[in-house]
Design a protein around this motif. Structure first.
Motif, PDB file in Angstrom:
ATOM      1  N   PRO A 341      30.754   8.361 -15.336  1.00 44.18           N
ATOM      2  CA  PRO A 341      30.447   9.414 -14.360  1.00 44.18           C
ATOM      3  C   PRO A 341      30.766  10.809 -14.861  1.00 44.18           C
ATOM      4  O   PRO A 341      31.705  11.010 -15.625  1.00 44.18           O
ATOM      5  N   VAL A 342      29.962  11.765 -14.406  1.00 42.20           N
ATOM      6  CA  VAL A 342      30.216  13.176 -14.699  1.00 42.20           C
ATOM      7  C   VAL A 342      30.815  13.787 -13.446  1.00 42.20           C
ATOM      8  O   VAL A 342      30.367  13.529 -12.330  1.00 42.20           O
ATOM      9  N   ALA A 343      31.831  14.622 -13.629  1.00 45.48           N
ATOM     10  CA  ALA A 343      32.514  15.186 -12.463  1.00 45.48           C
ATOM     11  C   ALA A 343      31.699  16.300 -11.834  1.00 45.48           C
ATOM     12  O   ALA A 343      30.928  16.997 -12.483  1.00 45.48           O
ATOM     13  N   LEU A 344      31.856  16.423 -10.513  1.00 45.88           N
ATOM     14  CA  LEU A 344      31.192  17.508  -9.790  1.00 45.88           C
ATOM     15  C   LEU A 344      32.207  18.621  -9.577  1.00 45.88           C
ATOM     16  O   LEU A 344      33.382  18.371  -9.319  1.00 45.88           O
ATOM     17  N   PRO A 345      31.754  19.889  -9.658  1.00 43.85           N
ATOM     18  CA  PRO A 345      32.691  20.990  -9.482  1.00 43.85           C
ATOM     19  C   PRO A 345      33.159  21.116  -8.038  1.00 43.85           C
ATOM     20  O   PRO A 345      32.524  20.611  -7.117  1.00 43.85           O
ATOM     21  N   VAL A 346      34.273  21.843  -7.881  1.00 42.70           N
ATOM     22  CA  VAL A 346      34.797  22.082  -6.539  1.00 42.70           C
ATOM     23  C   VAL A 346      34.064  23.267  -5.938  1.00 42.70           C
ATOM     24  O   VAL A 346      33.497  24.083  -6.657  1.00 42.70           O
ATOM     25  N   GLY A 347      34.059  23.385  -4.641  1.00 38.64           N
ATOM     26  CA  GLY A 347      33.453  24.557  -4.008  1.00 38.64           C
ATOM     27  C   GLY A 347      31.970  24.320  -3.749  1.00 38.64           C
ATOM     28  O   GLY A 347      31.441  23.227  -3.926  1.00 38.64           O
ATOM     29  N   ALA A 348      31.319  25.380  -3.291  1.00 37.97           N
ATOM     30  CA  ALA A 348      29.906  25.278  -2.915  1.00 37.97           C
ATOM     31  C   ALA A 348      29.060  24.848  -4.110  1.00 37.97           C
ATOM     32  O   ALA A 348      29.294  25.263  -5.245  1.00 37.97           O
ATOM     33  N   LEU A 349      28.084  24.003  -3.870  1.00 35.06           N
ATOM     34  CA  LEU A 349      27.268  23.451  -4.947  1.00 35.06           C
ATOM     35  C   LEU A 349      25.862  24.006  -4.900  1.00 35.06           C
ATOM     36  O   LEU A 349      25.314  24.257  -3.832  1.00 35.06           O
ATOM     37  N   ALA A 350      25.280  24.165  -6.089  1.00 33.27           N
ATOM     38  CA  ALA A 350      23.872  24.568  -6.147  1.00 33.27           C
ATOM     39  C   ALA A 350      23.026  23.308  -6.132  1.00 33.27           C
ATOM     40  O   ALA A 350      23.474  22.244  -6.553  1.00 33.27           O
ATOM     41  N   VAL A 351      21.803  23.408  -5.684  1.00 29.78           N
ATOM     42  CA  VAL A 351      20.947  22.233  -5.603  1.00 29.78           C
ATOM     43  C   VAL A 351      19.628  22.507  -6.306  1.00 29.78           C
ATOM     44  O   VAL A 351      19.055  23.580  -6.167  1.00 29.78           O
ATOM     45  N   ARG A 352      19.152  21.530  -7.045  1.00 29.03           N
ATOM     46  CA  ARG A 352      17.835  21.682  -7.650  1.00 29.03           C
ATOM     47  C   ARG A 352      17.138  20.323  -7.655  1.00 29.03           C
ATOM     48  O   ARG A 352      17.744  19.293  -7.910  1.00 29.03           O
ATOM     49  N   MET A 353      15.848  20.329  -7.326  1.00 28.73           N
ATOM     50  CA  MET A 353      15.061  19.103  -7.419  1.00 28.73           C
ATOM     51  C   MET A 353      13.923  19.330  -8.401  1.00 28.73           C
ATOM     52  O   MET A 353      13.268  20.370  -8.358  1.00 28.73           O
ATOM     53  N   GLU A 354      13.715  18.369  -9.301  1.00 31.85           N
ATOM     54  CA  GLU A 354      12.646  18.485 -10.287  1.00 31.85           C
ATOM     55  C   GLU A 354      11.653  17.353 -10.108  1.00 31.85           C
ATOM     56  O   GLU A 354      11.964  16.194 -10.359  1.00 31.85           O
ATOM     57  N   GLY A 369       6.279  14.965  -4.930  1.00 32.70           N
ATOM     58  CA  GLY A 369       6.524  15.927  -6.010  1.00 32.70           C
ATOM     59  C   GLY A 369       7.182  17.169  -5.434  1.00 32.70           C
ATOM     60  O   GLY A 369       6.531  18.101  -5.007  1.00 32.70           O
ATOM     61  N   ILE A 370       8.499  17.142  -5.389  1.00 29.27           N
ATOM     62  CA  ILE A 370       9.229  18.262  -4.793  1.00 29.27           C
ATOM     63  C   ILE A 370       9.953  19.034  -5.884  1.00 29.27           C
ATOM     64  O   ILE A 370      10.668  18.477  -6.704  1.00 29.27           O
ATOM     65  N   ASP A 371       9.718  20.336  -5.920  1.00 31.56           N
ATOM     66  CA  ASP A 371      10.475  21.216  -6.809  1.00 31.56           C
ATOM     67  C   ASP A 371      11.113  22.288  -5.948  1.00 31.56           C
ATOM     68  O   ASP A 371      10.423  22.984  -5.219  1.00 31.56           O
TER      69      ASP A 371
END
Lengths: 594, 609
Positions: A341-354, A369-371
């Motif tokens: 697993p890769v750790a997720l940062p603390v605090g507000a997260l950015a979101v991206r869909m490809e 097909g959502i971007d």
């Protein structure tokens, strides 16, 4: 697999169900040979009597007088054996019950666990009832079978075989006579059984019809009264009751015929045995004791055959249920945890869909097909008609299912690479239906984070401005909410869910707003709570409130699985597109000068 | 108290016997013939042993006639036995099922005829249970009845048969029969508690499963899967333990119960050999006695089964009686007449609606309305506004004549609703309630409710309710079947059908109780506009008086007048803007505005037609 017929499974033999079932429940294999041996001795106990009769008649009451001593010895010996078989019977029975209950426990728990591990794609509304039935009523059917049918199969089969063996030892010729008179029973019983099954199925339909009509007369009682519809309704109800009655009598036909039929065959066998035995007995080497024993043995043959005939019905249902449970256990779990697993940062997260796509296992493409991209801390409103894909979009963000194409990235990390603890800590979804557990409000809020303290719960309530509302309830924060939270209104349930999310303090909040009419008094509280909750984190709301989309930084308009418009509220209204149209229709409704 | 259970059980049986004496009689007769045939069979076997088997094999042989005669007798008695089983089962079933039918009809009739307060006090689920499960359970003790009663005949016949052979055998029997019964009773009593606990555990487990899987989404988002599995496992283990207790009891009892007759047979055999030695009995007599013992177990079990079912049946019967004893609504002559003919073909007269000092309190004493006065003029459109729980729906029910006021009087066209009854009131007042109820029937049937309605009028009503569009798009249009087995409509579509249904009654007063909440506001405005027009396009008819309970400002603004319900009475009446002067009203209106901003309510694909 269709659920049209809950009792039969197409093209699957009993043997394959048994094979698969035994493979899935190793508890069954343990001690199987011992169990069978014990069953044999139980059956053997019953066979003692004919044997004893034969021995006494031939050896004790002979032409040269009565030998009391022998009789006493044999009877004492038989008594000891019978008592022994009683003890053995107790052990056997208890073994069978314990094995059965262990198997059932294992099946129940494993099926339940598996159901929870399945991704949300499997848990659509229509399937929910079906899945729950697997773990409750289907296992119960198996239980009833285990308590009676399964035991009957084992003991009765053993008994039939043993009886035939002993008969053959006495006189194979007479055994053939017996078989000739019993064999026709098998196809006849099966034929009658299948007719009976059909009759019972039709009866079940009529019973549910009656329930349906009565239910209408009860649920719609106001309409029935208010529209003077009473007599037609009464006619319908009576009609259903009559139909049920006549079908019950149709089923009664088979019920009254099957046992007498077996009985007649049994009696004919006895008559034939007596006739043939006396006529050809000397030639065949049959003694009078053996013949009398034969008559008693015939009785021991007819009983298990009849019982198996009656158990057939229950067996079919049980096998079908077992198969369906096994199906559930075999359904793949698609949400697999990452190896590294890769750790997720603390605090507000950015979101991206490809290029995200999603389609259900059973077809139907929901997202085409959502971007999209959203910076950390922004608030997004997702808008669109029912079926446009916005709910699925929200669920993918919380990794309640994996996209079938493309990827979902949270602060640069593919969701599939994040560990499940990280995900739960950083991403929270507040679903639409306001589901609560049957516990206090405080307990429900505390579920938001493992090990949350009372202070933290109170802090969450305060942060959202809910203190006044909570204190207004009968027991304050300890008020119990009832099953599924039915003690509270829909709006109030959302308040609790929001407090729960506040306690969890996620970096990404996915909010699926409730659509049902919210009582206006709670509405204002809800508005304010949602505003406060959104502060300091990225919020994606599947919006049903005009105020939500007006307030947000970005609006995404969904249509038919695609994002067709995106931008801040004001911009989209100027554009004059779909969003603008939606907005207008509400303008006419509400925004005139108050 | 076992005593009273027995007496109540007896009364239940007596009631069923009186309802269907012939069926019961035939069943009992069949059962008695069976008992005699069973004993007769053992006698036959005994005689055959003496006269055919022993002479035939050990002695000088028998003639062909004797042998054939013996075979024929065996078959004959066997056939009689089989036929009697058939007669017993068929007629017993007939009696049981006929009783079910009678009681089901009584219960469902009561549902239709009891006053609405009866329905409000009970959940729908429980009422259904009365009509279905309770009837089944109450008649469950009738199923083994014939057989159980014949056990007496069996016992007597067996004793007589044994006494005819030798008193010793009868003694063994007298020891054996009751022991078996006592064993059975003891087991049933011992297993009752753990069995009930087992059933409860099943219920608990089921509840956990349902709750957990219903909220599976929440469980996932909270990461509570493991906790849920643990909760479920714990309950499943409790269930298993109860089942093991029951199984253990059965393991201790069943082998003993089934083996006791075998021990009896051994005793009989030994005694028999001794008696044969002394010359008092023949071998055949011994065989006869042994045969009798081997058929003892089942009848004893049936008797036990009867006693087992009795307590549950009696309790279910009490519940059924509780329903049947409920008073029916007073049927007013006037009411029946006015309501059953849907409406006359004459032009609708405008009527006045009055509430005079009306009060309404629930059965538990909570007062909802107190000293309420209002008057609706013919043709007015009035909006009824009030906070949640202020009594709006109660007011609507009073207006529809569904419930009587606790005090004061509600009058439609000068006549009290209590005199008219709901059927009478329905002649003038049509209500569209909050919960849209449609029958599992065709669209047409739902709209016309069996009355004769011309296609033209049907089309006009659908058009006024903005429902023509989506109905036309249904596969079979008006003949499409709705409901679980048919088409499921959206909330807004159902509401519009309900409005069309109300319009077809050509009412003088039309009441909409939050009846457009799921309808798109633009569509709603269209409907209301039409309703405020004369209904019958061609003829100049006065429009119906409209009373609308609404939570949307748009709806409220369309009304001529607004009634503000507060504190159980009409606190203010006037136009919307006038009422905004009142703080309480303004706050409510503001809340409505916030809640109204719903971006996707309706979204009806069907559009408006």
């Amino acid at each position: 697999m269709s659920d049209a017929d809950p009792r039969r499974i197409e093209g699957v033999s009993a043997l394959s169900v048994l094979r698969r079932g035994i493979a899935a429940s190793p508890e069954l294999r343990v001690g199987m040979p011992q169990t069978v041996l014990m069953a044999m001795s139980v059956a053997g106990g019953k066979l003692l009597i004919p044997l004893l009769i034969q021995a006494v008649m031939d050896l004790s009451i002979t032409s040269d007088g009565v030998h009391m001593g022998r009789a006493v010895a044999m009877c004492l010996g038989a008594t000891v054996l019978v008592v022994g078989s009683i003890q053995l019977g107790k052990l056997t029975y208890f073994r069978l019950v314990r094995t059965a209950e262990d198997v059932l426990l294992g099946l129940r728990v494993r099926t339940f666990e598996h159901l929870h591990r399945l991704s949300l794609a499997e848990h659509t509304a229509s399937k929910k009832g079906v899945l729950t039935a697997r773990v409750t009523s289907d296992v119960e059917t198996l239980t009833q079978f285990a308590q009676w049918g399964a035991i009957a199969w084992i003991i009765d089969s053993v008994q039939i075989v043993t009886v035939l063996v002993i008969m053959a030892v006495y006189s194979w010729q007479l055994t053939i006579v017996v078989l000739v008179f019993h064999l026709p029973l098998v196809p006849i019983l099966r034929w009658m059984q299948s007719r009976q099954l059909t009759a019972y199925e039709e009866l079940r339909t009529r019973v549910s019809d009656t329930l349906g009509v009565v239910s209408e007369s009860v649920h719609g009682v106001e309409v029935v009264r208010a529209y003077g519809h009473r007599e037609p309704m009464r006619r319908r109800v009576r009609g259903a009751i009559e139909a049920q009655f006549s079908q019950q009598m149709v089923a009664a036909r088979y019920f009254s015929l099957i046992l007498p039929l077996s009985d007649v065959f049994g009696v004919s066998a006895i008559a034939a045995v007596v006739g043939a035995g006396v006529w050809w007995g000397d030639a065949w080497g049959v003694s009078s004791g053996e013949l009398v024993a034969f008559v008693f043995l015939c009785n021991l043959l007819i009983a298990p055959i009849s019982e198996l005939g009656e158990v057939l019905d229950q067996t079919q249902t049980a096998l079908a249920g077992w198969w369906k449970i096994l199906d559930v256990l075999d359904t793949e779990v698609d949400l697999v945890d990452p190896v590294a697993p890769v750790a997720l940062p603390v605090g507000a997260l950015a979101v991206r869909m490809e290029a995200v796509e999603f389609r259900y296992r059973t077809g139907g493409r929901v997202l085409n097909g959502i971007d999209m991209e959203v910076v950390a801390g922004a608030s997004v409103a997702v808008v669109g008609e029912t079926g446009s894909g916005k709910t699925t979009f929200a669920r993918l963000l919380a990794r309640l299912a994996d996209p079938t194409g493309g990827r979902v990235l949270v602060s640069g990390v593919d969701l599939r690479d994040a560990s499940s603890e990280d995900r739960r800590r950083c991403i929270r979804m507040v679903p639409q239906d306001g589901f609560l557990f049957d516990a206090s409000i405080a307990a429900n809020i505390a579920y938001g984070r493992v090990g949350a303290t009372d202070d933290e719960v109170t802090a969450a309530v305060e942060a959202l401005g809910l203190t006044v509302w909570v204190e207004g309830l009968s027991d304050g924060i300890q008020t119990r909410v009832g099953e599924r939270g039915e003690g509270l209104s829909v709006g109030e349930r959302q308040l609790v869910a929001l407090a729960r999310a506040q306690l969890a303090d996620p970096g990404l909040l996915v909010l699926d707003e409730a659509t049902s009419a919210v009582d206006p008094e709670t509405e204002t509280t809800l508005e304010r709570a949602m505003e406060r909750l959104a502060a300091g984190r990225t919020t994606v709301s599947v919006a049903h409130r005009l105020s939500t989309s007006e307030r947000s930084d970005l609006v995404l308009v969904f249509d038919d699985g695609l994002i067709v418009e995106s931008g801040p509220h004001d911009e989209l209204v100027q554009k004059g597109g779909i969003y603008s149209g939606l907005y207008d229709s509400w303008l006419g409704g509400t925004r005139q000068a108050l | 108290m076992p005593e009273s259970v027995l007496r109540r059980g007896g009364r239940l049986v007596w009631r069923s016997l009186r309802l269907h004496p012939w069926a019961h009689g035939a069943g009992i007769m069949g059962a008695n013939v069976f008992a005699l045939a069973v004993v007769g069979f053992t006698v036959v076997i005994g005689r055959i042993t003496d006269e055919v088997i022993v002479p035939g094999l050990d002695g000088d042989g028998v003639s062909r006639q004797s042998l054939l005669g013996a075979v024929a007798v065996v078959v004959a008695v066997g056939v009689i036995r089989a036929v009697s089983i058939m007669v017993r089962r068929w007629f017993n079933m007939l009696a049981t099922v006929s009783t079910q039918r009678t009681w089901r009809r009584a219960v469902t009739d009561r549902f239709l005829d009891a006053p609405l307060a009866f329905h409000q006090r009970r959940s729908a689920g429980r009422l259904l249970a009365h009509a279905d499960a309770d009837v089944e359970v109450a008649t469950a003790m009738l199923k083994p009845l014939a057989f159980a009663l014949s056990v007496i005949v069996l016992a007597v016949a067996s004793l007589v048969s044994l006494l005819m052979v030798h008193v010793l055998f009868a003694v063994v029997a007298v020891v054996m029969f009751p022991t078996l019964t006592l064993l059975n009773r003891r087991f049933t009593r011992m297993v009752e508690a753990p069995a009930a606990e087992g059933q409860e555990a099943v219920g608990v487990l089921s509840g956990i499963a349902h709750e957990s899987l219903d909220g599976v989404l929440v469980v996932k988002t909270l990461g509570r899967e493991d906790a849920e599995v643990e909760r479920f496992s714990a309950a499943a283990r409790v269930l298993r333990d109860h089942r093991l207790t029951v199984g253990g009891l059965r393991a201790r009892y069943a082998p003993l119960y089934y083996s006791l007759p075998q021990l009896g047979i051994i005793v009989v055999l030994l005694a028999g050999v001794w008696l044969v030695d002394g010359g008092s009995v023949t071998i055949g007599d011994v065989v006869r006695a042994m045969s009798l013992f081997s058929i003892l177990t089942l009848p004893m079990e049936i008797l036990g089964y009867l006693f087992q079912e009795m307590p549950r049946s009696v309790v279910a019967m009490d519940r059924i009686d509780g329903v049947i004893a409920e008073p029916t609504e007073p049927q007013s002559e006037l009411g029946l007449e006015a309501g059953s003919s849907r409406r006359t073909d004459e032009i609708r007269r405008p009527v006045v609606v009055e509430f005079e000092a009306v009060g309404f309190a629930h059965v538990d004493g909570i007062e909802v309305l107190a000293n309420l006065d209002l008057r609706l003029e013919p043709g007015e459109s009035v909006a009824l506004v009030g906070a949640t729980g202020s009594g709006k729906s109660t007011l609507v029910s009073l207006l529809a004549g569904l419930v009587p006021p606790t005090s004061g009087e509600v009058r439609v066209d000068g006549r009290a609703t209590t005199t008219l009854g709901p059927e009478g009131v329905s002649g003038s007042v049509a209500t569209v309630l909050q919960e849209t109820f449609l029958f599992a029937d065709t669209v047409r049937a739902n709209l016309t409710l069996g009355h004769d309605v011309g296609d033209g009028e049907l089309a006009a009503a659908l058009a006024a309710a903005a429902a023509s569009g989506f109905v036309a798009e249904l596969d079979e249009g008006l003949d499409t079947v709705l409901g679980e087995r048919g088409v499921t409509l959206s909330g807004g579509q159902r509401q519009r059908l309900a409005i069309a249904r109300a319009l077809l009654r050509r009412p003088s007063v039309l009441v909409l109780d939050d009846a457009t909440s799921a309808v798109d506001p633009v569509i709603e405005a269209g409907i209301l506009a039409v309703l405020r027009r004369p209904f019958d396009g061609d003829n100049q008819v006065d429009r119906p008086t409209l009373l609308v309970v609404a939570h949307r400002l748009a709806t409220i603004r369309l009304a001529d007048r607004v009634l503000f319900l507060d504190g159980g009475r009409i606190a203010a009446s006037g136009t919307h803007d006038e009422l905004l002067e009142l703080d309480a009203y303004a706050a409510l209106a503001h809340a409505y505005e916030l809640a109204s901003g719903d971006l996707t309510a309706g979204g009806q694909a069907g559009g408006y037609g």
